[in-house]
Design a protein around this motif. Structure first.
Motif, mmCIF file in Angstrom:
data_model
loop_
_atom_site.group_PDB
_atom_site.id
_atom_site.type_symbol
_atom_site.label_atom_id
_atom_site.label_comp_id
_atom_site.label_asym_id
_atom_site.label_seq_id
_atom_site.Cartn_x
_atom_site.Cartn_y
_atom_site.Cartn_z
ATOM 1 N N SER A 20 0.903 -1.224 0.053
ATOM 2 C CA SER A 20 0.003 -0.035 0.021
ATOM 3 C C SER A 20 0.866 1.178 0.091
ATOM 4 C CB SER A 20 -0.866 0.017 1.218
ATOM 5 O OG SER A 20 -1.592 -1.236 1.493
ATOM 6 N N TRP A 52 -3.447 8.369 -12.079
ATOM 7 C CA TRP A 52 -4.397 8.571 -11.299
ATOM 8 C C TRP A 52 -5.868 8.776 -11.855
ATOM 9 C CZ3 TRP A 52 -4.456 7.122 -5.989
ATOM 10 C CH2 TRP A 52 -5.399 7.622 -5.372
ATOM 11 N N ASP A 55 -6.886 5.837 -14.600
ATOM 12 C CA ASP A 55 -6.712 4.570 -14.275
ATOM 13 C C ASP A 55 -5.964 3.821 -15.004
ATOM 14 O OD1 ASP A 55 -8.783 2.033 -12.734
ATOM 15 O OD2 ASP A 55 -6.705 2.634 -12.266
ATOM 16 N N TYR A 70 -3.346 -0.675 -8.676
ATOM 17 C CA TYR A 70 -4.740 -0.232 -8.726
ATOM 18 C C TYR A 70 -4.630 0.993 -7.441
ATOM 19 C CZ TYR A 70 -6.026 -3.344 -5.094
ATOM 20 O OH TYR A 70 -6.025 -3.993 -3.767
ATOM 21 N N ARG A 71 -5.794 1.858 -7.644
ATOM 22 C CA ARG A 71 -5.765 3.096 -6.847
ATOM 23 C C ARG A 71 -7.071 2.910 -6.105
ATOM 24 N NH1 ARG A 71 -9.397 5.577 -9.335
ATOM 25 N NH2 ARG A 71 -9.321 6.424 -11.512
ATOM 26 N N ASP A 72 -7.310 3.681 -4.979
ATOM 27 C CA ASP A 72 -8.537 3.633 -4.161
ATOM 28 C C ASP A 72 -8.593 5.356 -3.872
ATOM 29 O OD1 ASP A 72 -10.545 3.908 -2.337
ATOM 30 O OD2 ASP A 72 -10.108 1.890 -1.587
ATOM 31 N N SER A 73 -9.596 5.862 -4.795
ATOM 32 C CA SER A 73 -9.552 7.243 -4.645
ATOM 33 C C SER A 73 -10.228 7.872 -3.410
ATOM 34 C CB SER A 73 -10.615 7.924 -5.611
ATOM 35 O OG SER A 73 -10.071 7.474 -7.131
ATOM 36 N N ALA A 74 -11.022 7.147 -2.908
ATOM 37 C CA ALA A 74 -11.600 7.208 -1.363
ATOM 38 C C ALA A 74 -10.556 7.351 -0.301
ATOM 39 C CB ALA A 74 -12.733 6.295 -0.916
ATOM 40 N N LYS A 75 -9.680 6.391 -0.415
ATOM 41 C CA LYS A 75 -8.730 6.340 0.692
ATOM 42 C C LYS A 75 -7.557 7.022 0.143
ATOM 43 C CE LYS A 75 -10.369 1.745 2.203
ATOM 44 N NZ LYS A 75 -9.974 0.436 2.751
ATOM 45 N N ASN A 76 -7.352 7.493 -1.156
ATOM 46 C CA ASN A 76 -6.088 8.383 -1.427
ATOM 47 C C ASN A 76 -4.781 7.371 -1.323
ATOM 48 O OD1 ASN A 76 -5.484 10.912 -2.632
ATOM 49 N ND2 ASN A 76 -4.501 11.519 -0.850
ATOM 50 N N THR A 77 -5.337 6.094 -1.808
ATOM 51 C CA THR A 77 -4.043 5.157 -1.674
ATOM 52 C C THR A 77 -3.790 4.262 -3.109
ATOM 53 O OG1 THR A 77 -4.596 4.778 0.691
ATOM 54 C CG2 THR A 77 -3.328 2.934 -0.416
ATOM 55 N N TYR A 79 -2.181 0.672 -4.326
ATOM 56 C CA TYR A 79 -1.833 -0.614 -4.163
ATOM 57 C C TYR A 79 -0.888 -1.377 -5.101
ATOM 58 C CZ TYR A 79 -5.556 0.158 -0.652
ATOM 59 O OH TYR A 79 -6.406 0.730 0.432
#
Length: 121
Positions: A20, A52, A55, A70-77, A79
């Motif tokens: 992460s 970002w 994607d 991959y990214r998780d926009s909500a978590k600003n993370t 992986y």
């Protein structure tokens, strides 16, 4: 503003890990985020990048089909899912924020601290 990489560890060959990369602020928007790795005595090499906003992704040939960024926009993370790990994947893995779509470390201006991945045979 910082990048915090974590998730490394010891795994047997054939196993999986998920790394992460979390940003302390919303710095990923409109950015390129990459994972690189550096084995002892070797240069820091490109592993994978994600744009970002779109994607879109790109992988080093050595990890294609085994790793997924991959990214998780909500978590600003961001992986890095690593499957079918091989001993040659062992390295310190770094995430970084890039200034352009690039596989060169020179185009990345913000680096996380690195997380160690060890793969036993």
């Amino acid at each position: 503003v910082q990048l915090q990489a974590c998730g490394g560890g010891l795994v047997q060959a054939g196993g999986s890990l998920r790394l992460s990369c979390a940003a302390s602020g919303r710095i990923f928007s409109s950015s390129v985020v990459g994972w690189f790795r550096q084995a002892p005595g070797k240069e820091r090499d490109f592993v994978a990048i994600v744009r970002w906003s779109r994607d879109s992704t790109k992988y080093a040939d050595s990890v294609k089909g085994r790793f997924t960024i991959y990214r998780d926009s909500a978590k600003n993370t961001v992986y890095l899912q690593m499957n079918s790990l091989k001993p040659e994947d062992a390295a310190v893995y770094y995430c970084a924020k890039g200034v352009q779509w690039s596989t060169s470390t020179r185009d990345y201006n913000l680096w996380g601290q690195g997380t160690l991945v060890t793969v036993s045979s």
